[in-house]
Design an enzyme around this catalytic site. Structure first.
Site: not given
Ligand code: RIB
Ligand code: CA
Length: 314
Positions: A237
């Site tokens: 992500h």
């Molecule tokens: O939902 C994904 C996010 O939540 C990313 O930033 C992961 O590192 C967690 O922090």
């Protein structure tokens, strides 16, 4: 190559994908500093993990420790995804780096005030960013842009309708969406399109440098953990959000009113995104929530290539 080499501060909660985001940002950006926040795991781990990642990659980037808990919400974590330490089961060297300060919020406010064309990329819960806005009402205006990995126009991961970063500190997220408009929301809508497989991990393992092997192990752990949760691949992500800033042409976005639900028994932490078509023909009327750039699609193969290239080049 990246379209620009933006000056950025990365606010993060390392975290497997945060660590890869640090490496990606170091290659394509002028990484002015890293601020850490409680999120995937506790602040001690997220801060140590940021220090370890920069140490392994040989990056002389200051790390400033930030908020140890959300503004109001209870402290939750994502250790079931990221492992107890936040870096899966990856073996790491003894930590030799130390933090530049214990005050991420001061660093954020002072940097925004003194550095021209500074972009903020926040890929964890938004606690530090909200506190910076409270400390300096000009904070958002002093920045060239704010991009978050967070939220989702449709769906969720930590609940049916909420994404972890917004859900973990929804009051902080509400402050950002209300007072710092327009931000760019790199949510699950797009990060779930950029899925890494074991082949990317194997490619980095073959590169053979310490940092590539480290990233390979992070990817491998993430991939197997995501497969356990029934996903076909591993969304990285936070690194996807970095590439959205350095290679914006690879993404499609549109502007919509977005508000953060705080009260709903089943919907707390939801980024309620108004996608009604007629809004495009009208100026958003005053009684609508502030409007933000919601990112919908990415050229996933090229985004993945850029992330792997960055890590392999360090
Ligand atoms: O939902 C994904 C996010 O939540 C990313 O930033 C992961 O590192 C967690 O922090
Ligand atoms: Ca994160």
């Amino acid at each position: 190559m990246a379209n620009t080499r933006p000056k950025i501060i990365l606010d993060c909660d390392p975290g497997l994908d945060d660590a890869i985001a640090i490496l990606t940002a170091a290659h394509y950006c002028d990484l002015v500093g890293i601020t850490t926040v409680n999120g995937n795991v506790g602040i001690d781990h997220t801060t140590n993990n940021a220090l370890l990642t920069t140490q392994i990659a040989g990056l002389d980037v200051p790390v400033h420790r930030g908020a140890a808990r959300p503004l109001i919400a209870p402290t939750m974590d994502a250790a079931r995804i990221h492992g107890e330490t936040g870096l899966g089961d990856v073996k790491t060297p003894d930590l030799t780096r130390s933090i530049a300060s214990n005050n991420a919020v001061d660093f954020l406010c002072e940097s925004a005030r003194s550095i021209q064309d500074l972009h903020l990329i926040a890929v964890g819960p938004l606690t530090n960013v909200a506190l910076a806005l409270r400390q300096d009402p000009d904070f958002a205006n002093n920045l060239a842009s704010i991009t978050i990995m967070g939220g989702a126009a449709r769906g969720g991961n930590v609940t049916a309708v909420a994404e972890f970063n917004v859900w973990a500190d929804p009051e902080a997220a509400a402050i950002i969406f209300t007072e710092a408009a327009p931000i760019t929301m790199v949510g699950l809508d797009v990060t779930h399109q950029v899925l890494f497989g074991i082949e990317e991990a194997e490619h980095l393992a073959k590169v053979g440098t310490e940092v590539a092997i480290f990233a390979s192990q992070l990817l491998e752990f993430t991939y197997h953990r995501c497969r356990e949760f029934g996903m076909t691949g591993a969304p990285i992500h936070d690194a996807t959000a970095i590439i959205c800033v350095t290679h914006p042409h690879l993404y499609e976005r549109s502007r919509h009113p977005v508000s953060v639900e705080l009260q709903g028994e089943h919907t707390r932490g939801m980024t309620v995104t108004d996608m009604r078509p007629f809004l495009e023909s009208l100026e958003f009327s005053d009684d609508l929530p502030a409007a933000h750039d919601v990112v919908w699609t990415a050229d996933a193969d090229t985004v993945k290539e850029h992330i792997i290239t960055a890590v392999a080049a360090l």
